[in-house]
Design an enzyme around this catalytic site. Structure first.
Site, PDB file in Angstrom:
ATOM      1  N   LYS A 229       0.840  -1.217   0.000  1.00 35.99           N
ATOM      2  CA  LYS A 229       0.000   0.000   0.000  1.00 35.99           C
ATOM      3  C   LYS A 229       0.867   1.256   0.000  1.00 35.99           C
ATOM      4  O   LYS A 229       0.671   2.173  -0.794  1.00 35.99           O
ATOM      5  CB  LYS A 229      -0.927   0.034   1.238  1.00 35.99           C
ATOM      6  CG  LYS A 229      -1.814  -1.178   1.396  1.00 35.99           C
ATOM      7  CD  LYS A 229      -2.659  -1.099   2.640  1.00 35.99           C
ATOM      8  CE  LYS A 229      -1.906  -1.095   3.960  1.00 35.99           C
ATOM      9  NZ  LYS A 229      -1.172  -2.351   4.240  1.00 35.99           N
TER      10      LYS A 229
ATOM     11  N   ARG B  54      -9.668   1.067   8.338  1.00 39.99           N
ATOM     12  CA  ARG B  54      -9.191  -0.273   8.680  1.00 39.99           C
ATOM     13  C   ARG B  54     -10.240  -1.078   9.411  1.00 39.99           C
ATOM     14  O   ARG B  54      -9.985  -2.224   9.789  1.00 39.99           O
ATOM     15  CB  ARG B  54      -7.989  -0.116   9.606  1.00 39.99           C
ATOM     16  CG  ARG B  54      -6.691  -0.571   9.030  1.00 39.99           C
ATOM     17  CD  ARG B  54      -5.650  -0.184  10.051  1.00 39.99           C
ATOM     18  NE  ARG B  54      -4.449  -0.893   9.874  1.00 39.99           N
ATOM     19  CZ  ARG B  54      -3.385  -0.399   9.249  1.00 39.99           C
ATOM     20  NH1 ARG B  54      -3.422   0.796   8.733  1.00 39.99           N
ATOM     21  NH2 ARG B  54      -2.300  -1.109   9.163  1.00 39.99           N
TER      22      ARG B  54
ATOM     23  N   ARG C  60      11.322  -1.439  11.829  1.00 43.84           N
ATOM     24  CA  ARG C  60      10.151  -1.039  12.623  1.00 43.84           C
ATOM     25  C   ARG C  60       9.907  -2.053  13.727  1.00 43.84           C
ATOM     26  O   ARG C  60      10.027  -3.261  13.493  1.00 43.84           O
ATOM     27  CB  ARG C  60       8.919  -0.979  11.714  1.00 43.84           C
ATOM     28  CG  ARG C  60       8.641   0.393  11.158  1.00 43.84           C
ATOM     29  CD  ARG C  60       7.588   0.405  10.076  1.00 43.84           C
ATOM     30  NE  ARG C  60       6.307  -0.198  10.421  1.00 43.84           N
ATOM     31  CZ  ARG C  60       5.228  -0.161   9.632  1.00 43.84           C
ATOM     32  NH1 ARG C  60       5.288   0.460   8.464  1.00 43.84           N
ATOM     33  NH2 ARG C  60       4.098  -0.738  10.001  1.00 43.84           N
TER      34      ARG C  60
ATOM     35  N   ARG D 199      -0.238  -8.854  13.305  1.00 41.59           N
ATOM     36  CA  ARG D 199      -0.871  -7.808  12.478  1.00 41.59           C
ATOM     37  C   ARG D 199      -1.665  -8.447  11.334  1.00 41.59           C
ATOM     38  O   ARG D 199      -2.717  -7.946  10.941  1.00 41.59           O
ATOM     39  CB  ARG D 199       0.200  -6.867  11.912  1.00 41.59           C
ATOM     40  CG  ARG D 199       0.763  -5.929  12.972  1.00 41.59           C
ATOM     41  CD  ARG D 199       2.108  -5.350  12.566  1.00 41.59           C
ATOM     42  NE  ARG D 199       2.039  -4.582  11.339  1.00 41.59           N
ATOM     43  CZ  ARG D 199       3.072  -4.406  10.518  1.00 41.59           C
ATOM     44  NH1 ARG D 199       4.258  -4.934  10.795  1.00 41.59           N
ATOM     45  NH2 ARG D 199       2.929  -3.701   9.426  1.00 41.59           N
TER      46      ARG D 199
ATOM     47  N   ARG E   2      11.961  -5.465   5.748  1.00 40.34           N
ATOM     48  CA  ARG E   2      11.859  -4.008   5.513  1.00 40.34           C
ATOM     49  C   ARG E   2      12.779  -3.246   6.467  1.00 40.34           C
ATOM     50  O   ARG E   2      12.905  -3.573   7.637  1.00 40.34           O
ATOM     51  CB  ARG E   2      10.413  -3.563   5.735  1.00 40.34           C
ATOM     52  CG  ARG E   2      10.241  -2.053   5.631  1.00 40.34           C
ATOM     53  CD  ARG E   2       8.802  -1.620   5.544  1.00 40.34           C
ATOM     54  NE  ARG E   2       7.969  -2.184   6.576  1.00 40.34           N
ATOM     55  CZ  ARG E   2       6.644  -2.106   6.574  1.00 40.34           C
ATOM     56  NH1 ARG E   2       6.012  -1.514   5.592  1.00 40.34           N
ATOM     57  NH2 ARG E   2       5.945  -2.632   7.561  1.00 40.34           N
TER      58      ARG E   2
HETATM   59  P1  AP5 Z   1       4.903  -1.573   1.982  1.00 38.79           P
HETATM   60  O1  AP5 Z   1       4.566  -0.808   0.753  1.00 38.79           O
HETATM   61  O2  AP5 Z   1       5.544  -0.858   3.119  1.00 38.79           O
HETATM   62  O3  AP5 Z   1       3.599  -2.369   2.460  1.00 38.79           O
HETATM   63  P2  AP5 Z   1       2.316  -1.822   3.220  1.00 38.79           P
HETATM   64  O4  AP5 Z   1       1.141  -2.531   2.636  1.00 38.79           O
HETATM   65  O5  AP5 Z   1       2.289  -0.330   3.219  1.00 38.79           O
HETATM   66  O6  AP5 Z   1       2.638  -2.431   4.642  1.00 38.79           O
HETATM   67  P3  AP5 Z   1       2.671  -1.773   6.081  1.00 38.79           P
HETATM   68  O7  AP5 Z   1       3.311  -2.801   6.953  1.00 38.79           O
HETATM   69  O8  AP5 Z   1       3.322  -0.425   6.077  1.00 38.79           O
HETATM   70  O9  AP5 Z   1       1.168  -1.628   6.348  1.00 38.79           O
HETATM   71  P4  AP5 Z   1       0.444  -1.659   7.680  1.00 38.79           P
HETATM   72  O10 AP5 Z   1      -0.909  -1.427   7.186  1.00 38.79           O
HETATM   73  O11 AP5 Z   1       0.594  -2.826   8.543  1.00 38.79           O
HETATM   74  O12 AP5 Z   1       1.220  -0.529   8.507  1.00 38.79           O
HETATM   75  P5  AP5 Z   1       0.843   0.974   8.798  1.00 38.79           P
HETATM   76  O13 AP5 Z   1       2.096   1.727   8.802  1.00 38.79           O
HETATM   77  O14 AP5 Z   1      -0.284   1.428   7.948  1.00 38.79           O
HETATM   78  O15 AP5 Z   1       5.801  -2.825   1.545  1.00 38.79           O
HETATM   79  C1  AP5 Z   1       6.353  -3.678   2.518  1.00 38.79           C
HETATM   80  C2  AP5 Z   1       7.780  -4.075   2.088  1.00 38.79           C
HETATM   81  O16 AP5 Z   1       7.710  -4.839   0.884  1.00 38.79           O
HETATM   82  C3  AP5 Z   1       8.680  -2.869   1.781  1.00 38.79           C
HETATM   83  O17 AP5 Z   1       9.972  -3.164   2.193  1.00 38.79           O
HETATM   84  C4  AP5 Z   1       8.613  -2.745   0.241  1.00 38.79           C
HETATM   85  O18 AP5 Z   1       9.776  -2.178  -0.281  1.00 38.79           O
HETATM   86  C5  AP5 Z   1       8.415  -4.197  -0.174  1.00 38.79           C
HETATM   87  N1  AP5 Z   1       7.599  -4.343  -1.370  1.00 38.79           N
HETATM   88  C6  AP5 Z   1       6.303  -3.935  -1.525  1.00 38.79           C
HETATM   89  N2  AP5 Z   1       5.840  -4.277  -2.733  1.00 38.79           N
HETATM   90  C7  AP5 Z   1       6.875  -4.923  -3.367  1.00 38.79           C
HETATM   91  C8  AP5 Z   1       7.019  -5.528  -4.657  1.00 38.79           C
HETATM   92  N3  AP5 Z   1       6.019  -5.553  -5.541  1.00 38.79           N
HETATM   93  N4  AP5 Z   1       8.202  -6.083  -4.966  1.00 38.79           N
HETATM   94  C9  AP5 Z   1       9.231  -6.085  -4.068  1.00 38.79           C
HETATM   95  N5  AP5 Z   1       9.152  -5.531  -2.845  1.00 38.79           N
HETATM   96  C10 AP5 Z   1       7.984  -4.954  -2.496  1.00 38.79           C
HETATM   97  O19 AP5 Z   1       0.258   0.860  10.279  1.00 38.79           O
HETATM   98  C11 AP5 Z   1       1.088   0.548  11.377  1.00 38.79           C
HETATM   99  C12 AP5 Z   1       0.276   0.549  12.663  1.00 38.79           C
HETATM  100  O20 AP5 Z   1      -0.330   1.850  12.883  1.00 38.79           O
HETATM  101  C13 AP5 Z   1      -0.933  -0.421  12.678  1.00 38.79           C
HETATM  102  O21 AP5 Z   1      -0.543  -1.718  13.027  1.00 38.79           O
HETATM  103  C14 AP5 Z   1      -1.817   0.259  13.743  1.00 38.79           C
HETATM  104  O22 AP5 Z   1      -1.335   0.019  15.039  1.00 38.79           O
HETATM  105  C15 AP5 Z   1      -1.634   1.731  13.456  1.00 38.79           C
HETATM  106  N6  AP5 Z   1      -2.615   2.224  12.490  1.00 38.79           N
HETATM  107  C16 AP5 Z   1      -2.350   2.731  11.247  1.00 38.79           C
HETATM  108  N7  AP5 Z   1      -3.488   3.061  10.642  1.00 38.79           N
HETATM  109  C17 AP5 Z   1      -4.497   2.769  11.494  1.00 38.79           C
HETATM  110  C18 AP5 Z   1      -5.910   2.852  11.411  1.00 38.79           C
HETATM  111  N8  AP5 Z   1      -6.522   3.311  10.305  1.00 38.79           N
HETATM  112  N9  AP5 Z   1      -6.627   2.452  12.473  1.00 38.79           N
HETATM  113  C19 AP5 Z   1      -6.034   1.997  13.582  1.00 38.79           C
HETATM  114  N10 AP5 Z   1      -4.705   1.864  13.724  1.00 38.79           N
HETATM  115  C20 AP5 Z   1      -3.944   2.247  12.686  1.00 38.79           C
END
Ligand code: AP5
Length: 216
Positions: free
Chosen positions: A14, A90, A162, A173, A129
């Site tokens: 994402k 979410r 992280r 997660r 990551r």
């Molecule tokens: P990346 O693009 O970072 O993946 P992502 O889907 O963004 O994964 P996240 O782990 O960041 O999402 P998340 O939803 O768990 O975390 P968030 O920060 O939103 O890609 C991942 C890795 O793969 C990277 O290294 C990338 O380079 C690699 N990659 C990707 N695509 C690739 C490809 N095609 N080929 C090769 N490599 C690739 O949330 C964190 C925390 O915040 C949550 O757990 C929660 O506690 C809180 N939070 C955030 N939003 C909310 C909400 N709306 N409500 C409640 N709590 C929330």
């Protein structure tokens, strides 16, 4: 003005593709995870409140995160350019709160893009990551490594993992996603807004798929 939601499990891409599309089409990339991590780093009251949820892999309460998004969506850049919401909503409750905010602004959502792939790939992406302490650039020691193992290619600062990317927390997660976020797939499908992207391919392949489902 284009308004998008990016959905999908942790590690699905994402953030990666919201960043790319945001740059290419001047859409404002709003990552609730990035906002919370910045607040935690600054030690703000919101950061203090969010810390235990974020570090344990749980979700921050709906009303708190919806307020954060509401405030961000009022900014001028969003009004002018449109947005990509990455990681929000979410839960179904958050999606309803987003509907309220959009209705208040007389805005509509154009699409909800669902990124997803195999669990083993998600887990390997998450645990590999790394982020730069200086400029925040993201690397992946398996799928996009830095030139020097622990140092940022751009600014030379140290890379870190992280806290919620440990194997144990990442698995938790993924469970939280299945239980609390996956019901949104139905929510947006029923509204005719859901676009599915198999995000298991290379960066170029997935980038092309995103553009294709959005007709960009
Ligand atoms: P990346 O693009 O970072 O993946 P992502 O889907 O963004 O994964 P996240 O782990 O960041 O999402 P998340 O939803 O768990 O975390 P968030 O920060 O939103 O890609 C991942 C890795 O793969 C990277 O290294 C990338 O380079 C690699 N990659 C990707 N695509 C690739 C490809 N095609 N080929 C090769 N490599 C690739 O949330 C964190 C925390 O915040 C949550 O757990 C929660 O506690 C809180 N939070 C955030 N939003 C909310 C909400 N709306 N409500 C409640 N709590 C929330």
């Amino acid at each position: 003005m284009t308004n998008l939601v990016f959905l999908g499990p942790p590690g699905a891409g994402k953030g990666t593709f919201a960043g790319m599309l945001g740059n290419d089409f001047q859409l404002v990339h709003i990552s609730t995870g990035d906002i919370l991590r910045a607040e935690m780093k600054a030690g703000s009251p919101l950061g203090e409140q969010a810390k235990r949820y974020v570090e344990s892999g749980g979700l921050v309460p709906d009303e708190i995160i919806a307020d954060v998004v509401d405030v961000r969506l009022r900014a001028d850049d969003v009004r002018t350019n449109g947005f990509i919401l990455d990681g929000f909503p979410r839960t179904v409750r958050q999606a309803e709160l987003l509907d309220d905010v959009l209705a208040r602004h007389h805005w509509k959502l154009d699409a909800a893009v669902l990124f997803d792939t195999r669990r083993d790939l998600l887990l390997s992406r998450l645990t590999a990551r790394r982020l730069c302490r200086g400029c925040g650039r993201m690397f992946n020691v398996l799928y996009g490594p830095p030139k020097k193992e622990t140092v940022c290619d751009d600014c030379g600062e140290a890379l870190y993992q992280r806290a919620d990317d440990s194997k144990e927390t990442a698995l938790g997660r993924l469970d939280v996603y299945d239980q609390q976020t996956a019901p949104l797939i139905d929510f947006y499908e029923r509204r005719g807004l859901l676009k599915r992207v198999d995000s298991g391919g290379t960066l170029d392949t997935v980038n092309a798929l995103v553009r294709s489902v959005l007709s960009l």
